[in-house]
Design an enzyme around this catalytic site. Structure first.
Site, PDB file in Angstrom:
ATOM      1  N   THR A 109       0.837  -1.202   0.000  1.00 30.70           N
ATOM      2  CA  THR A 109       0.000   0.000   0.000  1.00 30.70           C
ATOM      3  C   THR A 109       0.874   1.254   0.000  1.00 30.70           C
ATOM      4  OG1 THR A 109      -1.738  -1.190   1.171  1.00 30.70           O
ATOM      5  CG2 THR A 109      -1.833   1.210   1.267  1.00 30.70           C
TER       6      THR A 109
ATOM      7  N   ASN B 141      -6.162  -9.978  -7.113  1.00 30.18           N
ATOM      8  CA  ASN B 141      -6.145 -10.695  -5.829  1.00 30.18           C
ATOM      9  C   ASN B 141      -7.425 -11.462  -5.538  1.00 30.18           C
ATOM     10  OD1 ASN B 141      -6.705  -7.757  -5.748  1.00 30.18           O
ATOM     11  ND2 ASN B 141      -7.452  -8.214  -3.698  1.00 30.18           N
TER      12      ASN B 141
ATOM     13  N   GLN C  89       0.253 -10.163  -5.779  1.00 28.99           N
ATOM     14  CA  GLN C  89      -0.194 -11.566  -5.800  1.00 28.99           C
ATOM     15  C   GLN C  89       0.581 -12.391  -6.834  1.00 28.99           C
ATOM     16  OE1 GLN C  89      -2.140 -12.974  -3.662  1.00 28.99           O
ATOM     17  NE2 GLN C  89      -3.076 -11.211  -2.671  1.00 28.99           N
TER      18      GLN C  89
ATOM     19  N   HIS D 231       4.303 -10.053   3.246  1.00 24.73           N
ATOM     20  CA  HIS D 231       3.519 -11.040   4.010  1.00 24.73           C
ATOM     21  C   HIS D 231       2.704 -11.989   3.135  1.00 24.73           C
ATOM     22  CE1 HIS D 231      -0.555  -9.101   3.851  1.00 24.73           C
ATOM     23  NE2 HIS D 231       0.168  -8.028   3.617  1.00 24.73           N
TER      24      HIS D 231
ATOM     25  N   THR E 116      14.150   5.473  10.097  1.00 24.44           N
ATOM     26  CA  THR E 116      15.176   4.466  10.386  1.00 24.44           C
ATOM     27  C   THR E 116      14.763   3.111   9.816  1.00 24.44           C
ATOM     28  OG1 THR E 116      15.773   5.661  12.381  1.00 24.44           O
ATOM     29  CG2 THR E 116      16.446   3.353  12.277  1.00 24.44           C
TER      30      THR E 116
ATOM     31  N   CYS F 264     -17.187  -5.555   4.044  1.00 22.35           N
ATOM     32  CA  CYS F 264     -18.157  -5.044   5.005  1.00 22.35           C
ATOM     33  C   CYS F 264     -17.875  -3.575   5.285  1.00 22.35           C
ATOM     34  CB  CYS F 264     -18.063  -5.859   6.298  1.00 22.35           C
ATOM     35  SG  CYS F 264     -19.434  -5.516   7.390  1.00 22.35           S
TER      36      CYS F 264
HETATM   37  N1  PLP Z   1      -2.387  -5.210  -3.813  1.00 23.18           N
HETATM   38  C1  PLP Z   1      -2.917  -6.429  -3.843  1.00 23.18           C
HETATM   39  C2  PLP Z   1      -3.222  -7.053  -5.175  1.00 23.18           C
HETATM   40  C3  PLP Z   1      -3.175  -7.122  -2.666  1.00 23.18           C
HETATM   41  O1  PLP Z   1      -3.694  -8.344  -2.703  1.00 23.18           O
HETATM   42  C4  PLP Z   1      -2.884  -6.490  -1.437  1.00 23.18           C
HETATM   43  C5  PLP Z   1      -3.203  -7.149  -0.149  1.00 23.18           C
HETATM   44  O2  PLP Z   1      -4.208  -7.768   0.006  1.00 23.18           O
HETATM   45  C6  PLP Z   1      -2.316  -5.214  -1.453  1.00 23.18           C
HETATM   46  C7  PLP Z   1      -2.083  -4.601  -2.665  1.00 23.18           C
HETATM   47  C8  PLP Z   1      -1.970  -4.474  -0.194  1.00 23.18           C
HETATM   48  O3  PLP Z   1      -0.982  -5.123   0.535  1.00 23.18           O
HETATM   49  P1  PLP Z   1      -0.578  -4.536   1.978  1.00 23.18           P
HETATM   50  O4  PLP Z   1      -1.836  -4.546   2.789  1.00 23.18           O
HETATM   51  O5  PLP Z   1       0.467  -5.446   2.506  1.00 23.18           O
HETATM   52  O6  PLP Z   1      -0.096  -3.164   1.755  1.00 23.18           O
END
Ligand code: PLP
Length: 399
Positions: free
Chosen positions: A73, A157, A195, A217, A253, A340
Site C-alpha cells: 500500500t 487478488n 499476488q 507477508h 530508520t 463489510c
Molecule cells: N495489492 C494487492 C493485489 C493485494 O492483494 C494487497 C493485499 O491484500 C495489497 C495490494 C496491499 O498489501 P498490503 O496490505 O500489505 O499493503
C-alpha cells in the site's frame, strides 16, 4: 480435535521458519541503526544492502532500483503520488492523466481517487472482460497527450486472473518511442505485483515496467515490510520527509530485521518458485474440478490465465459470508469477496466490473493455497463444502 485448514494465503501467509531464523539476530545482536558509522551500524547497513540485492535479483533489477517500504500500500501510494508530484515539480503544465483498471486493489484505486479529488490528476478506469482481463486496444485508445502513468495489476487478488503485462509493456515501448519524437511526456508503467511474486516471473525488463510494488507477508515474510522497484531515471518525489534514508525517497530508520526477512523470502521464492508453483497448481486444479461438481457453482476469473494459488467461485443462492462462517466452524479459513462497510455487505467491485450481477456476486468465495497446503487439506474441504452449500440453500428464503 477439529482439523484446521488454512486456505487464505492470498490474504496473508505465515512467516517461513528459515525467514524467521534469518531475521532473529537483527532484533537481538545486530540491532544497530543502519545510518550510524560504528560497527553496529555497519553490520545493519550490510544486512540491508544484502536484502536489497536479494529483492533486486528476484525482479532482475539493480539493487539501487529497490527501496524498502512498510507494505505494498505504501509502495503504491509512493509510486502514484510521487510520480504526479515529481512531474508537477519538473514543470509539467497540463493536468496529468492516469490510466488504470476498475479491478485494482483499493490501494491503487484510493491513491488515484486522492489525486483526482485534489485535482492533481485525471483518471481513466478501464473495464475488463468477463474473465477480468483488460484489453490492450482499450488501453491504447485511452492514451492522451497528457497521459503520464498506466497502472495495471499483474494478478488480480480476488479472482487470480493474470493481466497481459508483457504485451502492454511492449505496446508502451512503441508508444513512448513515438512520443519522444513528438516531444511528449513519457508514459510510465506501474504494476501492483503483490499476488504475482510467489509464482510468476516478475522480471521487470520482460514486463516492461518502470515501477513495481510488492508486500512481504504474501510470501512468508512478516507483515509490515514491502518494496518498490523504481527504474533508473523515473521521476519520483518522496511522500515522507525526514532523515533521507532509502535514497531520500522514504525517510525513517530502516526496519532492519524485516528488511532482512524480505530479502530471505525473495531468495526462497527464487529457489522454489517453479517446483512449488506446479505442486500448488495441481492441488488448486483438484479443488476447482471438485467444487464445480456442486450444482450452480461457477468459477470466477480466467480458466487458464490464472495464478497457481487462487481458486474463486460464485455459488448461486448462498451468501459468501455465510459459507465463510460455516467453513470456519469446521476449521477452514477462506475469504469472501464482499467487503463489510458500515455494517452493510457490498459485493466485490472486481466481480461487478467483470459483469457479474450484484445478487450473484454476493455468493463469492475465494480459496487460496500456500506452502503448507496438502492434498489432505483439499480432500477435507471437498468433503465438507457441498453439504454446507446444500444446507445454506435449504435455509435461504424462497423468492
Ligand atoms: N495489492 C494487492 C493485489 C493485494 O492483494 C494487497 C493485499 O491484500 C495489497 C495490494 C496491499 O498489501 P498490503 O496490505 O500489505 O499493503
Amino acid at each position: 480435535m477439529m482439523k484446521k485448514v488454512y486456505l487464505d494465503y492470498a490474504a496473508t501467509s505465515p512467516v517461513d521458519p528459515a525467514v524467521f531464523q534469518a531475521m532473529k539476530p537483527y532484533f537481538l545482536k545486530f540491532f544497530g541503526n543502519a545510518s550510524e558509522p560504528h560497527s553496529w551500524g555497519v553490520e545493519a547497513k550490510k544486512a540491508v544492502e544484502k536484502a536489497r540485492s536479494q529483492v533486486a535479483e528476484l525482479l532482475n533489477a539493480k539493487a539501487e532500483e529497490i527501496i524498502f517500504t512498510s507494505c505494498a500500500t505504501e509502495a503504491i501510494n509512493l509510486a502514484h503520488k510521487g510520480l504526479i508530484e515529481a512531474l508537477k515539480l519538473s514543470g509539467f503544465k497540463a493536468r496529468p492523466h492516469i490510466i488504470t483498471t476498475l479491478i485494482e486493489h483499493k490501494a491503487v484505486l484510493e491513491a488515484c481517487h486522492h489525486l483526482k479529488q485534489l485535482k492533481l490528476a485525471k483518471i481513466t478506469y478501464l473495464s475488463v472482460d468477463k474473465y477480468g482481463l483488460v484489453d490492450l486496444k482499450d488501453i491504447k485508445k485511452a492514451i492522451r497527450p497528457e497521459t503520464v502513468l498506466i497502472s495495471i495489476m499483474l494478478v488480480n487478488n480476488e479472482v487470480g486472473t493474470i493481466e497481459p503485462l508483457e504485451k502492454i509493456g511492449l505496446m508502451l515501448k512503441t508508444v513512448n518511442a513515438l512520443r519522444k519524437k513528438q516531444k511528449l511526456q513519457k508514459i510510465y508503467f506501474h504494476t501492483d505485483a503483490t499476488q504475482a511474486i510467489q509464482y510468476l516471473d516478475c522480471n521487470v525488463d520482460k514486463l516492461g515496467v518502470d515501477l513495481l510494488s510488492l508486500t512481504g507477508h504474501k510470501f512468508y515474510a512478516p507483515k509490515g515490510i514491502g518494496a518498490l522497484f523504481i527504474r533508473q531515471n523515473t521521476l519520483l518525489t518522496r511522500q515522507q520527509d525526514g532523515g533521507g534514508q532509502e535514497n531520500n525517497l522514504r525517510s525513517g530508520t530502516e526496519n532492519v530485521p524485516y528488511i532482512v526477512a524480505l530479502g530471505k523470502a525473495c531468495q526462497l521464492v527464487k529457489e522454489n518458485k517453479r517446483k512449488e508453483g506446479k505442486r500448488i497448481a495441481g492441488l488448486k486444479n483438484r479443488l476447482i474440478t471438485q467444487v464445480l461438481k456442486i450444482p450452480q457453482v461457477k468459477l470466477t476469473g480466467h480458466p487458464d490465465k490464472r495464478v497457481p494459488h487462487i481458486a474463486s467461485f460464485v455459488v448461486l443462492g448462498v451468501e459468501g459470508e455465510a459459507m465463510l462462517l460455516y467453513l470456519n466452524d469446521q476449521g477452514v479459513a477462506v475469504s469472501s469477496g464482499s467487503a463489510c462497510t458500515s455494517g452493510e455487505l457490498k459485493p466485490s467491485h472486481v466481480l461487478l466490473a467483470m459483469g457479474i450481477k450484484p445478487e450473484i456476486a454476493h455468493g463469492s468465495l475465494r480459496f487460496s493455497l500456500g506452502k503448507d497446503t496438502s492434498k489432505d487439506d483439499i480432500d477435507y474441504l471437498i468433503k465438507i463444502f457441498p453439504p454446507i452449500v446444500k444446507k445454506l440453500r435449504q435455509m435461504a428464503p424462497k423468492l
